[in-house]
Design an enzyme around this catalytic site. Structure first.
Site, short mmCIF file in Angstrom:
data_model
loop_
_atom_site.label_atom_id
_atom_site.label_comp_id
_atom_site.label_asym_id
_atom_site.label_seq_id
_atom_site.Cartn_x
_atom_site.Cartn_y
_atom_site.Cartn_z
N ARG A 1 -42.99 68.66 62.32
CA ARG A 1 -43.53 69.98 62.66
C ARG A 1 -45.00 70.11 62.29
O ARG A 1 -45.59 71.16 62.54
CB ARG A 1 -42.75 71.05 61.90
CG ARG A 1 -41.55 71.62 62.66
CD ARG A 1 -40.86 72.65 61.78
NE ARG A 1 -40.26 73.72 62.51
CZ ARG A 1 -38.96 73.81 62.81
NH1 ARG A 1 -38.13 72.85 62.48
NH2 ARG A 1 -38.51 74.86 63.46
N ARG B 1 -42.61 82.87 63.02
CA ARG B 1 -42.26 81.48 63.32
C ARG B 1 -42.95 81.00 64.58
O ARG B 1 -43.37 79.84 64.67
CB ARG B 1 -40.74 81.33 63.42
CG ARG B 1 -40.11 81.37 62.02
CD ARG B 1 -38.64 81.69 62.08
NE ARG B 1 -37.92 80.67 62.77
CZ ARG B 1 -36.85 80.90 63.54
NH1 ARG B 1 -36.40 82.12 63.70
NH2 ARG B 1 -36.24 79.92 64.12
N ARG C 1 -28.89 84.49 61.80
CA ARG C 1 -29.76 83.87 60.80
C ARG C 1 -30.78 84.89 60.33
O ARG C 1 -31.35 85.60 61.15
CB ARG C 1 -30.50 82.68 61.42
CG ARG C 1 -29.67 81.42 61.47
CD ARG C 1 -30.30 80.33 62.29
NE ARG C 1 -31.72 80.08 62.04
CZ ARG C 1 -32.38 79.05 62.55
NH1 ARG C 1 -31.75 78.17 63.33
NH2 ARG C 1 -33.66 78.88 62.31
N ARG D 1 -29.10 84.82 69.27
CA ARG D 1 -28.51 83.63 68.65
C ARG D 1 -27.62 84.05 67.49
O ARG D 1 -27.97 84.94 66.71
CB ARG D 1 -29.62 82.71 68.13
CG ARG D 1 -29.08 81.58 67.25
CD ARG D 1 -30.02 80.39 67.19
NE ARG D 1 -31.22 80.64 66.42
CZ ARG D 1 -32.21 79.74 66.27
NH1 ARG D 1 -32.12 78.54 66.84
NH2 ARG D 1 -33.28 80.04 65.57
N LYS E 1 -33.45 73.12 71.16
CA LYS E 1 -33.46 71.78 70.55
C LYS E 1 -32.11 71.44 69.93
O LYS E 1 -31.55 70.38 70.17
CB LYS E 1 -34.53 71.69 69.43
CG LYS E 1 -35.94 71.99 69.90
CD LYS E 1 -36.95 71.86 68.76
CE LYS E 1 -36.77 72.83 67.60
NZ LYS E 1 -36.94 74.26 67.97
P1 ADP Z 1 -35.47 76.56 64.97
O1 ADP Z 1 -34.15 75.99 65.41
O2 ADP Z 1 -35.52 78.03 65.21
O3 ADP Z 1 -36.64 75.81 65.54
P2 ADP Z 1 -34.96 75.26 62.44
O4 ADP Z 1 -33.53 75.49 62.17
O5 ADP Z 1 -35.36 73.93 62.99
O6 ADP Z 1 -35.53 76.41 63.38
O7 ADP Z 1 -35.81 75.49 61.12
C1 ADP Z 1 -35.62 76.63 60.32
C2 ADP Z 1 -36.64 76.67 59.20
O8 ADP Z 1 -36.49 75.53 58.36
C3 ADP Z 1 -38.10 76.63 59.64
O9 ADP Z 1 -38.61 77.91 60.00
C4 ADP Z 1 -38.78 76.08 58.36
O10 ADP Z 1 -38.87 77.07 57.37
C5 ADP Z 1 -37.76 75.05 57.90
N1 ADP Z 1 -38.00 73.72 58.47
C6 ADP Z 1 -37.18 73.03 59.30
N2 ADP Z 1 -37.73 71.85 59.64
C7 ADP Z 1 -38.93 71.78 59.00
C8 ADP Z 1 -39.99 70.82 58.96
N3 ADP Z 1 -39.92 69.68 59.68
N4 ADP Z 1 -41.08 71.11 58.21
C9 ADP Z 1 -41.17 72.23 57.51
N5 ADP Z 1 -40.23 73.19 57.51
C10 ADP Z 1 -39.10 72.97 58.26
P1 ADP Z 2 -33.72 75.68 68.74
O1 ADP Z 2 -32.91 74.66 67.98
O2 ADP Z 2 -34.79 75.04 69.60
O3 ADP Z 2 -34.27 76.76 67.88
P2 ADP Z 2 -31.13 76.58 69.78
O4 ADP Z 2 -30.48 75.34 70.32
O5 ADP Z 2 -30.64 77.12 68.50
O6 ADP Z 2 -32.74 76.38 69.79
O7 ADP Z 2 -31.01 77.71 70.90
C1 ADP Z 2 -31.50 79.03 70.68
C2 ADP Z 2 -30.49 80.04 71.24
O8 ADP Z 2 -30.47 79.96 72.67
C3 ADP Z 2 -29.05 79.78 70.80
O9 ADP Z 2 -28.39 81.04 70.70
C4 ADP Z 2 -28.45 78.95 71.93
O10 ADP Z 2 -27.04 79.13 72.07
C5 ADP Z 2 -29.18 79.52 73.15
N1 ADP Z 2 -29.47 78.53 74.18
C6 ADP Z 2 -29.78 77.22 74.03
N2 ADP Z 2 -30.03 76.63 75.23
C7 ADP Z 2 -29.89 77.61 76.15
C8 ADP Z 2 -30.03 77.62 77.59
N3 ADP Z 2 -30.37 76.54 78.29
N4 ADP Z 2 -29.83 78.81 78.20
C9 ADP Z 2 -29.50 79.92 77.51
N5 ADP Z 2 -29.35 79.96 76.17
C10 ADP Z 2 -29.54 78.82 75.50
#
Ligand code: ADP
Ligand code: ADP
Length: 214
Positions: free
Chosen positions: A87, A166, A155, A126, A13
Site C-alpha cells: 500500500r 481511507r 466494520r 458492506r 479485492k
Molecule cells: P479494504 O478492504 O477496505 O481495502 P483492508 O481490509 O485491506 O481494507 O485494510 C483495512 C485496514 O488495515 C487499512 O485501512 C489499514 O489501516 C490496515 N492495513 C491493511 N493492509 C495494510 C498495509 N499493507 N499497510 C498498512 N496498513 C494496512
Molecule cells: P475490498 O477488499 O477491495 O475493500 P471487498 O471485496 O470487501 O473490497 O468488496 C467491497 C464490498 O462490495 C463488499 O460488500 C462486497 O460484497 C461488495 N462487492 C464486491 N465486488 C462486487 C461487485 N462486483 N459488485 C457489487 N458488489 C461487490
C-alpha cells in the site's frame, strides 16, 4: 502463480482474491484480515495496530511487512494473491526485493478499476461475519439465510467519515504504485464494475493472457 490484487477500498479485492483461492487454489493473503484478527484477539500486534486501522490510517510499514513476509514464506513463495499489500512505495520496493531474493517475482498486479461513487455505495453496504470475517454486501452478496443475523456486522472503518479518510489515504499513498508496477510491465487493469462473476471472468481472462511461458 504470484499475484497482487490492487485497488481502492471497496474495489472488490477481497471478494475476488477469495474466489481465486476457492477456484484456482491460490492462497489469499489479506493484511487487512490478519490485522483485524489481531485486533480481535488483542495480541501485541493488534494493540499496536488498533488506532491506525480504526481511523483508516495505514499501519506502519515495518509492522505490516512482518505479516507479509511470514505469510508469503508460509506459502513457499508461490501460489498466493496479496490483497491489500503493498500500500506504500516503501512496501512495494521491499516486496520486489524480497521476492527477487527468493527467485519468485510477481506474475501480475491486477488493478481493479472502480469509480468513487460505486466504492462509497459498496462500502456503506458492506457487512462482515463477526467470527469468520467473511465479507457480504446487503444488496449484491447478502449473507445466506442460515447465518445468524446478530453476527453480521459493519466494520467500524466503514463508517462514512473513516471511508472518506481511507479513500484520501489511498489516493495519496497507494494509487501511485500503479505507475510503479506499470513501469515493471506487471500491471493489468480490469474493469471492476459489474457483478462479482463478471469481474471474476475478466480477471481470469487477463491472467490467462499474462501467464508466463515455463
Ligand atoms: P479494504 O478492504 O477496505 O481495502 P483492508 O481490509 O485491506 O481494507 O485494510 C483495512 C485496514 O488495515 C487499512 O485501512 C489499514 O489501516 C490496515 N492495513 C491493511 N493492509 C495494510 C498495509 N499493507 N499497510 C498498512 N496498513 C494496512
Ligand atoms: P475490498 O477488499 O477491495 O475493500 P471487498 O471485496 O470487501 O473490497 O468488496 C467491497 C464490498 O462490495 C463488499 O460488500 C462486497 O460484497 C461488495 N462487492 C464486491 N465486488 C462486487 C461487485 N462486483 N459488485 C457489487 N458488489 C461487490
Amino acid at each position: 502463480m504470484r499475484l497482487v490484487i490492487f485497488g481502492p477500498p471497496g474495489a472488490g479485492k477481497g471478494t475476488q482474491a477469495r474466489l481465486l483461492e476457492e477456484r484456482r487454489g491460490i492462497t489469499q493473503i489479506s493484511t487487512g484480515d490478519i490485522l483485524r484478527a489481531a485486533l480481535e484477539e488483542e495480541t501485541p500486534l493488534g494493540q499496536k495496530a488498533k488506532s491506525y486501522v480504526e481511523s483508516g490510517e495505514l499501519v506502519p510499514d515495518e509492522l505490516v511487512r512482518k505479516l507479509a513476509e511470514q505469510a508469503i514464506a508460509d506459502e513457499g513463495y508461490d501460489d498466493f494473491v496479496l490483497d491489500g499489500y503493498p500500500r506504500t512505495q516503501q512496501q512495494a520496493e521491499w516486496l520486489t526485493k524480497f521476492l527477487e531474493e527468493h527467485e519468485a517475482p510477481l506474475d501480475a498486479v491486477v488493478s481493479l478499476e472502480v469509480p468513487d461513487e460505486v466504492l462509497v455505495r459498496r462500502l456503506s453496504r458492506r457487512r462482515i461475519h463477526d467470527e469468520t470475517g467473511e465479507t457480504y454486501h446487503l444488496d449484491h452478496n447478502p449473507p445466506p439465510d442460515d447465518v445468524d443475523p446478530d453476527l453480521i456486522v459493519q466494520r467500524s472503518d466503514d463508517e462514512p467519515e473513516t471511508v472518506r479518510n481511507r479513500l484520501a489515504v489511498y489516493r495519496e499513498e497507494t494509487e501511485p504504485l500503479a505507475s510503479y508496477y506499470e513501469r515493471q510491465d506487471a500491471l493489468v487493469s480490469v474493469d471492476g464494475v459489474g457483478n462479482i462473476e463478471e469481474v471474476f471472468q475478466r480477471i481470469e481472462r487477463v491472467l490467462g493472457a499474462s501467464e508466463r511461458p515455463a
